[in-house]
Design a protein around this motif. Structure first.
Motif, PDB file in Angstrom:
ATOM      1  N   LEU A  12       0.633  -0.765  -0.266  1.00 42.99           N
ATOM      2  CA  LEU A  12       0.463   0.457  -0.121  1.00 42.99           C
ATOM      3  C   LEU A  12       1.215   1.195  -0.107  1.00 42.99           C
ATOM      4  CD1 LEU A  12      -2.618  -0.494   2.672  1.00 42.99           C
ATOM      5  CD2 LEU A  12      -3.222  -0.229   0.077  1.00 42.99           C
ATOM      6  N   ALA A  13       1.622   1.171   1.079  1.00 42.01           N
ATOM      7  CA  ALA A  13       2.501   2.078   0.980  1.00 42.01           C
ATOM      8  C   ALA A  13       2.893   2.789  -0.433  1.00 42.01           C
ATOM      9  CB  ALA A  13       4.442   2.215   1.976  1.00 42.01           C
ATOM     10  N   ASP A  14       3.752   1.445  -1.226  1.00 43.81           N
ATOM     11  CA  ASP A  14       5.035   1.459  -2.069  1.00 43.81           C
ATOM     12  C   ASP A  14       3.687   2.318  -3.626  1.00 43.81           C
ATOM     13  OD1 ASP A  14       6.558   0.281  -1.572  1.00 43.81           O
ATOM     14  OD2 ASP A  14       6.379  -1.630  -1.955  1.00 43.81           O
ATOM     15  N   ALA A  15       2.186   1.759  -4.037  1.00 44.07           N
ATOM     16  CA  ALA A  15       1.140   2.295  -4.038  1.00 44.07           C
ATOM     17  C   ALA A  15       0.962   3.557  -3.999  1.00 44.07           C
ATOM     18  CB  ALA A  15      -0.100   1.689  -4.078  1.00 44.07           C
ATOM     19  N   GLY A  16       1.196   4.439  -2.521  1.00 47.24           N
ATOM     20  CA  GLY A  16       0.947   6.061  -2.298  1.00 47.24           C
ATOM     21  C   GLY A  16      -0.483   5.142  -1.283  1.00 47.24           C
ATOM     22  N   LEU A  17      -0.894   4.432  -1.565  1.00 46.12           N
ATOM     23  CA  LEU A  17      -1.796   4.431  -0.276  1.00 46.12           C
ATOM     24  C   LEU A  17      -1.482   4.337   0.666  1.00 46.12           C
ATOM     25  CD1 LEU A  17      -3.689   2.092  -2.961  1.00 46.12           C
ATOM     26  CD2 LEU A  17      -3.789   4.101  -2.425  1.00 46.12           C
ATOM     27  N   PRO A  19      -1.004   3.674   4.908  1.00 48.24           N
ATOM     28  CA  PRO A  19      -0.756   1.652   4.937  1.00 48.24           C
ATOM     29  C   PRO A  19      -1.419   1.407   6.747  1.00 48.24           C
ATOM     30  CG  PRO A  19       0.859   3.233   5.538  1.00 48.24           C
ATOM     31  CD  PRO A  19       0.523   3.692   4.377  1.00 48.24           C
ATOM     32  N   GLY A  20      -2.202   2.695   7.475  1.00 43.35           N
ATOM     33  CA  GLY A  20      -2.555   2.706   8.305  1.00 43.35           C
ATOM     34  C   GLY A  20      -4.215   2.330   8.209  1.00 43.35           C
ATOM     35  N   ALA A  21      -4.712   2.495   6.798  1.00 39.25           N
ATOM     36  CA  ALA A  21      -5.381   2.188   7.045  1.00 39.25           C
ATOM     37  C   ALA A  21      -6.247   0.804   6.790  1.00 39.25           C
ATOM     38  CB  ALA A  21      -6.288   2.768   5.249  1.00 39.25           C
ATOM     39  N   LEU A  22      -5.144   0.195   6.327  1.00 38.51           N
ATOM     40  CA  LEU A  22      -5.340  -1.289   6.239  1.00 38.51           C
ATOM     41  C   LEU A  22      -6.404  -1.998   7.350  1.00 38.51           C
ATOM     42  CD1 LEU A  22      -4.631  -4.083   4.574  1.00 38.51           C
ATOM     43  CD2 LEU A  22      -2.789  -4.225   6.657  1.00 38.51           C
ATOM     44  N   ALA A  23      -7.405  -2.805   7.111  1.00 38.61           N
ATOM     45  CA  ALA A  23      -8.194  -3.380   7.694  1.00 38.61           C
ATOM     46  C   ALA A  23      -7.803  -5.086   7.775  1.00 38.61           C
ATOM     47  CB  ALA A  23      -9.562  -3.004   7.285  1.00 38.61           C
ATOM     48  N   GLY A  44     -13.666   0.197   3.099  1.00 40.85           N
ATOM     49  CA  GLY A  44     -13.990  -0.172   2.704  1.00 40.85           C
ATOM     50  C   GLY A  44     -13.948  -0.751   1.007  1.00 40.85           C
ATOM     51  N   THR A  45     -12.408   0.129   0.802  1.00 41.42           N
ATOM     52  CA  THR A  45     -11.959  -0.448  -0.851  1.00 41.42           C
ATOM     53  C   THR A  45     -11.458  -1.710  -0.260  1.00 41.42           C
ATOM     54  OG1 THR A  45     -11.821   2.595  -1.158  1.00 41.42           O
ATOM     55  CG2 THR A  45     -10.235   0.599  -2.379  1.00 41.42           C
ATOM     56  N   ARG A  46     -11.367  -2.010  -1.586  1.00 45.45           N
ATOM     57  CA  ARG A  46     -10.723  -3.526  -1.860  1.00 45.45           C
ATOM     58  C   ARG A  46      -9.470  -3.801  -3.010  1.00 45.45           C
ATOM     59  NH1 ARG A  46     -14.717  -6.019  -4.086  1.00 45.45           N
ATOM     60  NH2 ARG A  46     -13.827  -8.193  -4.834  1.00 45.45           N
ATOM     61  N   TYR A  47      -8.645  -3.855  -2.555  1.00 55.53           N
ATOM     62  CA  TYR A  47      -8.166  -4.421  -3.804  1.00 55.53           C
ATOM     63  C   TYR A  47      -7.543  -5.895  -3.250  1.00 55.53           C
ATOM     64  CZ  TYR A  47      -6.707   0.541  -3.603  1.00 55.53           C
ATOM     65  OH  TYR A  47      -7.016   1.725  -3.451  1.00 55.53           O
ATOM     66  N   VAL A  88      -2.961  -1.735 -10.346  1.00 57.75           N
ATOM     67  CA  VAL A  88      -2.546  -0.702 -10.144  1.00 57.75           C
ATOM     68  C   VAL A  88      -1.236   0.113  -9.717  1.00 57.75           C
ATOM     69  CG1 VAL A  88      -2.806   1.461  -7.231  1.00 57.75           C
ATOM     70  CG2 VAL A  88      -4.649  -0.512  -7.769  1.00 57.75           C
ATOM     71  N   THR A  89       0.007  -0.823  -9.062  1.00 58.61           N
ATOM     72  CA  THR A  89       1.330  -1.148  -9.110  1.00 58.61           C
ATOM     73  C   THR A  89       1.400  -1.953  -9.690  1.00 58.61           C
ATOM     74  OG1 THR A  89       1.399  -1.842  -6.976  1.00 58.61           O
ATOM     75  CG2 THR A  89       1.719   0.890  -7.215  1.00 58.61           C
ATOM     76  N   LEU A  90       2.632  -2.419 -10.736  1.00 55.83           N
ATOM     77  CA  LEU A  90       3.369  -3.602 -10.975  1.00 55.83           C
ATOM     78  C   LEU A  90       4.563  -3.488 -10.879  1.00 55.83           C
ATOM     79  CD1 LEU A  90       3.377  -6.506 -12.474  1.00 55.83           C
ATOM     80  CD2 LEU A  90       4.394  -4.305 -15.361  1.00 55.83           C
ATOM     81  N   ALA A  91       4.953  -4.530 -10.035  1.00 63.79           N
ATOM     82  CA  ALA A  91       6.839  -4.318  -9.563  1.00 63.79           C
ATOM     83  C   ALA A  91       7.228  -5.936  -9.618  1.00 63.79           C
ATOM     84  CB  ALA A  91       6.811  -3.377  -7.865  1.00 63.79           C
ATOM     85  N   PRO A  92       7.199  -6.411 -11.234  1.00 67.57           N
ATOM     86  CA  PRO A  92       8.411  -7.900 -11.122  1.00 67.57           C
ATOM     87  C   PRO A  92       9.244  -7.691 -11.248  1.00 67.57           C
ATOM     88  CG  PRO A  92       7.988  -6.144 -13.294  1.00 67.57           C
ATOM     89  CD  PRO A  92       7.032  -5.131 -12.279  1.00 67.57           C
ATOM     90  N   ASP A  93      10.076  -6.596 -10.362  1.00 67.82           N
ATOM     91  CA  ASP A  93      12.049  -6.707 -10.181  1.00 67.82           C
ATOM     92  C   ASP A  93      12.058  -6.565  -8.976  1.00 67.82           C
ATOM     93  OD1 ASP A  93      12.363  -8.161 -12.824  1.00 67.82           O
ATOM     94  OD2 ASP A  93      12.308  -5.935 -14.118  1.00 67.82           O
TER      95      ASP A  93
END
Length: 331
Positions: A12-17, A19-23, A44-47, A88-93
């Motif tokens: 979430l932090a890497d995506a700019g979201l 992290p404290g909102a994680l439920a 209520g947002t889902r990823y 939202v974010t792709l981080a293959p490497d």
């Protein structure tokens, strides 16, 4: 689970979201390669988070950097205005390779169990959506991951590399096959000229079996619609007919009148003529080989392996016979 929560916070932090909102983090079933988790935020947002296995885990040759392929499918689906996850974010490497996706509404088709007129309407809608996907074109052919090398300038070269790879996997893993690998390879080679009819690289999902089609209902008694086409990690640029394989898994798409009517209404480019049916048989055989060969690196149990052999083995034999017969008329 604590490790999953910590990983979710980092993603979430890497995506700019925040992290404290994680439920909550929930594992999602159904995946056979990546680890798949649902991330819920306090609003209520889902990823959906996909994490590939370590490089040391056995797999097939084309199963590398699958998150890259899924992100490409999501981008194509967005261009086509087809309901599907968005990357939202792709981080293959990344040190922790992952793909973070938006979540689509609905439940897998088998859980929704549409029947009668509702099922026919949904199959028609699905046909229209697949036709829209097939209007998305690429610049060359093959898997966008680079797993089998760079994209190819023509479809025969790309599909030959794909079949050669799974045949090499079969030689390495030694799964049960109904025919020797070299005999199967010879059938593919004889039919290769039929592939030259494909000149435009089209977005192909290649895994649109019912479990990857979400059905969403507007309330308990409301109308159903396609909520999303998910798990596009097997995507490649190729012949649109290839998508008809999983859409009628181990069956004949020609019997799905509602789907074909929707596909035609939306101007889908695939044509089920004689040459098309030969190519479709090639793609059926390719998927059959994948399903039989992957039982070894997946280390499925003896009972699951037996079921795959009993369902897929006769289908592969019949399909190879169809290809061999059709190849007599190719040049």
């Amino acid at each position: 689970m604590e490790d999953s929560r910590e990983r979710a916070r980092r993603v979430l932090a890497d995506a700019g979201l925040p992290p404290g909102a994680l439920a909550e983090v929930r594992p999602l079933a159904g995946g056979t390669y990546n680890t798949v988790e649902e991330i819920l935020l306090s609003d209520g947002t889902r990823y959906v988070l996909k994490v590939p296995p370590p490089p040391t885990v056995p797999g097939l040759r084309h199963e590398r950097r699958l998150t890259v392929a899924e992100a490409a499918f999501c981008a194509g689906a967005e261009r086509a205005e087809v309901p599907a996850p968005r990357a939202v974010t792709l981080a293959p490497d990344h040190a922790e390779p992952h793909l973070l996706l938006t979540a689509c509404p609905g439940v897998p088709w088998p859980e929704a169990a549409p029947a009668g007129a509702e099922r026919e309407a949904l199959r028609g809608e699905l046909g229209r959506q697949v036709a829209r996907l097939h209007r998305v074109t690429g610049t060359a052919f093959g898997y966008p991951t680079g797993a089998l090398g760079p994209l190819a300038p023509d479809w025969r070269t790309a599909f030959t590399a794909m079949t050669d790879a799974v045949l090499a996997d079969a030689r390495d893993h030694r799964p049960w096959l109904p025919l020797p690998v070299d005999e199967v390879a010879a059938v593919f080679r004889a039919a290769a000229p039929a592939l030259d009819a494909v000149t435009v690289p089209v977005l192909v999902h290649f895994d649109l079996w019912p479990g990857n089609i979400l059905v969403d209902r507007a309330g308990p008694d409301g109308p159903a619609r396609i909520g999303g086409l998910i798990d596009g990690e097997r995507m490649f640029w190729g012949d649109p007919l290839a998508d008809f394989v999983s859409l009628a898994l181990l069956d004949d798409i020609g019997r799905d009148d509602a789907f074909l009517a929707g596909y035609a209404k939306e101007g889908g480019p695939a044509v089920l003529d004689g040459d098309g049916r030969l190519r479709l048989a090639l793609y059926r055989a390719y998927l059959d080989l994948i399903m039989l060969t992957e039982t070894v690196p997946r280390a499925v149990g003896a009972e699951d392996a037996r079921r795959v052999r009993e369902r897929v083995g006769p289908h592969l034999v019949a399909t190879l016979e169809e290809i061999a017969e059709g190849s007599k008329f190719t040049s």
